[in-house]
Design an enzyme around this catalytic site. Structure first.
Site, short mmCIF file in Angstrom:
data_model
loop_
_atom_site.label_atom_id
_atom_site.label_comp_id
_atom_site.label_asym_id
_atom_site.label_seq_id
_atom_site.Cartn_x
_atom_site.Cartn_y
_atom_site.Cartn_z
CB CYS A 13 -0.92 0.02 1.22
SG CYS A 13 -0.02 0.07 2.78
CB CYS A 16 4.48 -0.33 1.87
SG CYS A 16 3.39 -1.50 2.67
CB CYS A 84 16.07 -8.40 -48.59
SG CYS A 84 16.13 -10.15 -48.14
CB CYS A 87 19.42 -10.44 -44.73
SG CYS A 87 19.58 -10.97 -46.44
CG ASP A 508 6.21 19.48 -12.00
OD1 ASP A 508 5.47 19.36 -11.02
OD2 ASP A 508 7.34 19.99 -11.96
CG ASP A 707 11.69 20.52 -13.80
OD1 ASP A 707 10.77 20.09 -13.07
OD2 ASP A 707 12.30 21.57 -13.55
CG ASP A 711 8.35 16.07 -12.02
OD1 ASP A 711 7.35 16.14 -11.30
OD2 ASP A 711 9.03 17.06 -12.34
#
Length: 825
Positions: A13, A16, A84, A87, A508, A707, A711
């Site tokens: 939860c 924790c 091709c 390959c 943010d 930034d 975040d």
């Protein structure tokens, strides 16, 4: 500082997650720590005084388990000999079967394999051996001059292909003339009398054979590679060419013997010109393809060409010019006007303006003085500076950008999976179709072998897995390269594809929508404490905080000439504020939630706080010894580009939300300024990812723009994480797209680029699939069967096959004309 991401096991939860975060933050040397319950990860930043094992042990003591992710080594190996998409698929399978290889992705367009492997289970030499065993060359990797060697190798390949084409054309053009001229009845073309097919059939046949032999010799690789792949039960495009032209040549040689035996009518069953012209046209297609593929990676070439080859260092006051490879960390480097910065570092003397457009896409030069960072390959425009070398070689910002773009160009988008699957089965299926069509027409025409052979060769030659293999990677190469030119670094094909589906973007607030450089605007007192004393105590308490608001208050106190006090005790209370002890007094500074937790009355100050919040300011309550002492208000200026970027996103049909730990009224005031639709306020850092998850549960494709280290969990949780280039390393590592500038107009530009690229990929795939779906049945004689229409001449089939790949590449190159709408450019 070290940055690490640890997997956490045992959390059930949010409590924790908070417990782990609190425990880790208590460790000496921890700068930042953030736990994401959704992804079960711990993002931590710590200094060298602390070992990673100390963090793991601390988490273990409170009943959880912290483990490092399995460290896979990544390697990019240039592959030689691929012709091709089949390959590329074959190399992928060969490497992917090795124990310890986590992932294997081969890009036919870049001719490189990107492999993630566990070095404890498999060696690089074993990976190379698997590539060689599959019939291809594993070229040198991780060499300092690998980029130059790769460029020279490709230039040599283009030169060789053109030479082969010209040589084959010299013989195949007269061969085509000799074969076709006698068949043209409406005009009398000059023709050598000594080889007239009606009068001298054997001389005619032998002349064609003599002209065909050099063309076959020039195209020997089609046979060497094609038959080898066929015998190894992994046929490729070369196998189709080899089978088709060999059948034509052997049938023609058989008829030459028939002519020699006196069966002169066999002169009408010669196919030498088909084999010769097919090889010539395919060599032309390969040459044009190689040139076009080279143009798709021009962005990387430009970036590589930016770095200077030498640097001027100062030794005992003397200038000394040395190769760039000899620069060491700590060297003092001199840069004069007009010179490029050779490595990354920090200015130690002088003042100048530097053009950093190669890194950021921003055309205006940036002023640099002592203490400011400078970056390799940026251009010194005015003054003379000295700087200390801090990052060299592969550690410079330019090298990192090149690596990121190269990785992105070598990656695959999910949309490519269908083309990969089709390419894997394509050649064997075409061989079966050609054989069945040939046998069917042989019996359908009562044993007309010439007719059946025409069908058989046409089906083999017209089929083109190359167009399928090139459709996606070429567009991704051009798209990611174009992004890099504009300061938008897209980390892979998956991110590029997902971005066009975004319908909700979460920004943010601090440092993203706003400048992230807030200033003190109001100091309001409650009680007997003076304004200066209140600001002095608050700033002294905030001195240990890294939060932008706290730093603004510290700066405001210094600008007011106040002396800061040493804190006897300091605690950062995540999402609420700080607690400190100064000169025997207990100081609390934070939001209303903190005051409520401490049972501090806000009587008389709540209305003032609300008014400040409505003005877009962030009010911070300050309590001394359990009594409210006043409010310090801070305001963060909105970036110039924020409103324009959000307006542009609205025009694109994207909903915009803002997430912040600020109170609702302050957040609402900022949102109103920039036109944001939805505000998620008073959100604790560890809960940001949960807010993103809630939006995703509404069936939204969500991008997160941020930034900071707090975040990082939200950036990882979002469908697309977008980091501002001025942010922390952790944020940029967690993101899928990095914006080198702080200009938010690059957010809609990145999404617009994604839409253009995906549209281009779909066009390429439509053409590649459509070409084969239409071309193969026509070559198999369906039109002739149903409508008594014309048969497809194998030579026209060869021309169509070559042009299909070139057309896909040409369409991808149209992306180079993309111009992002940034509001400035």
């Amino acid at each position: 500082m070290e940055n690490k991401t640890l997997d956490i096991r045992g959390m059930t939860c949010a409590a924790c997650a908070q417990r782990i975060e609190k425990t880790v933050k208590k460790l000496p040397g921890i700068s930042q720590a953030s736990v994401n319950l959704a992804s079960e990860k711990l993002f931590v930043e710590y200094d060298s005084s602390l070992n990673l094992s100390d963090i793991k042990n601390a988490v273990s003591k409170i009943g959880y388990e912290a483990a490092e992710k399995t460290e896979y080594s990544d390697v990019t190996i240039p592959i030689g000999g691929m012709t091709c998409a089949a390959c590329a698929r074959r190399v992928e399978k060969a490497v992917g079967k090795l124990e310890g290889v986590e992932s294997s992705s081969v890009n036919f367009a870049t001719e490189k394999a990107t492999i993630a492997y566990d070095p404890r289970k498999v060696r690089l030499s074993a990976i190379k051996a698997a590539i060689e065993k599959a019939g291809y060359q594993a070229l040198e990797v991780n060499k300092a001059d690998a980029a130059d060697e790769d460029r020279l190798r490709k230039q040599q390949e283009i030169k060789t292909l053109w030479t082969k084409f010209i040589t084959s054309a010299v013989f195949s053009l007269p061969l085509l003339y000799i074969a076709m001229a006698p068949m043209i009845s409406f005009i009398r073309l000059p023709f050598p009398s000594a080889i007239e097919p009606m009068n001298y059939p054997l001389a005619y046949a032998l002349t064609e054979l003599i002209l065909t032999a050099p063309v076959i010799g020039v195209g020997y690789k089609f046979y060497a590679i094609g038959f080898k792949a066929l015998f190894q039960r992994s046929p490729n495009m070369d196998s189709l060419i080899a089978i088709g032209t060999t059948a034509a040549v052997l049938y023609s040689i058989y008829n030459t013997f028939q002519i020699a035996a006196g069966h002169f009518m066999a002169v009408d069953a010669l196919y030498f010109e088909s084999a010769g012209v097919i090889i010539t046209l395919i060599l032309l297609g390969k040459s044009l393809e190689a040139v076009s593929k080279g143009r798709t990676s021009e962005a990387i070439k430009k970036l590589m060409g930016l770095a200077p080859k030498t640097a001027v260092i100062l030794e005992n006051g003397q200038e000394k010019e040395i190769p760039i490879d000899e620069v060491e960390i700590g060297d003092i480097i001199l840069v004069k006007p007009g010179d490029k910065i050779p490595v990354d570092g920090t200015v130690t003397g002088g003042h100048t303006s530097i053009d950093e457009s190669m890194l950021t896409g921003e055309s205006m030069p940036v002023d640099k003085k002592e203490g400011d960072p400078v970056y390799a390959a940026s251009l010194n425009t005015t003054g003379v500076i000295q700087f200390k070398a801090e990052k060299i070689g592969s550690d410079t910002a330019l090298a990192q950008i090149i690596k990121l773009v190269e990785d992105a160009q070598g990656s695959k988008a999910p949309i490519a999976q269908m083309a990969d699957i089709v390419s894997g089965y394509f050649v064997p299926v075409v061989c079966v179709i050609a054989l069945l069509a040939g046998i069917g027409w042989y019996f359908g025409t009562a044993g007309d072998l010439k007719f059946a052979l025409t069908i058989f060769i046409s089906v083999l030659v017209i089929a083109c897995p190359c167009a399928l293999g090139l459709a996606t990677p070429t567009a991704i190469m051009v798209g990611t390269g174009k992004g890099a030119e504009n300061g938008i670094l897209i980390k892979g094909g998956e991110a590029l594809e997902t971005a066009h589906k975004i319908n909700t973007i979460v920004f943010d607030k601090t440092g993203t929508i706003t400048e992230g450089k807030p200033k003190v605007t109001d100091v309001l007192v409650a009680g007997s404490v003076s304004k200066d004393r209140l600001l002095q105590l608050t700033a002294s308490a905030e001195r240990g905080s890294e939060h932008p608001l706290g730093q603004a208050i510290v700066l405001g106190a210094k600008e007011s000439g106040l002396t800061l006090l040493e804190a006897e005790q300091f605690d950062s209370l995540t999402g609420r504020g700080i607690k400190a002890r100064l000169e025997g007094e207990d100081i609390l500074a934070g939001n209303r939630k903190l005051m409520d937790e401490q049972n501090i009355s806000l009587a008389g100050m709540e209305e003032i706080s609300d008014r400040l919040a409505e003005e877009g300011k962030t009010p911070m309550y300050v309590a001394i010894n359990g009594e409210l002492a006043g409010i310090v208000a801070v305001a963060d200026v909105v970036k110039e580009s924020s409103r324009a970027a959000i307006e542009r996103l609205h025009k694109m049909g994207i909903e915009v939300a803002m997430i912040t730990g600020d109170n609702k009224k302050t957040a609402a005031a900022i949102a109103k300024q920039v036109g944001i639709d939805r505000v998620l306020a008073e959100v604790l850092p560890q809960d940001k990812s949960n807010e993103v998850k809630k939006l995703q549960s509404e069936n939204r494709k969500v991008a997160m723009v941020g930034d900071g280290i707090n975040d990082a969990p939200a950036l990882a949780q979002a469908d697309i994480g977008i980091a501002i280039g001025s942010g922390t390393d952790v944020a940029m590592e967690s993101a899928d797209i990095v914006l080198m500038r702080s200009d938010l107009m690059d957010v809609p530009a990145a999404i617009d680029l994604s839409k253009h690229t995906i549209r281009n990929i779909k066009q390429n795939l439509f053409w590649a699939f459509g070409y084969n779906v239409i071309g193969i049945p026509i070559a198999a004689g369906v039109l002739h069967l149903l409508f008594n229409g014309p048969l497809l001449n194998p030579m026209f089939a060869a021309a169509a096959m070559s042009l299909s790949s070139v057309s896909v590449l040409t369409n991808a190159l149209r992306l180079k004309r993309f111009r992002p709408d940034t509001g400035k450019r």
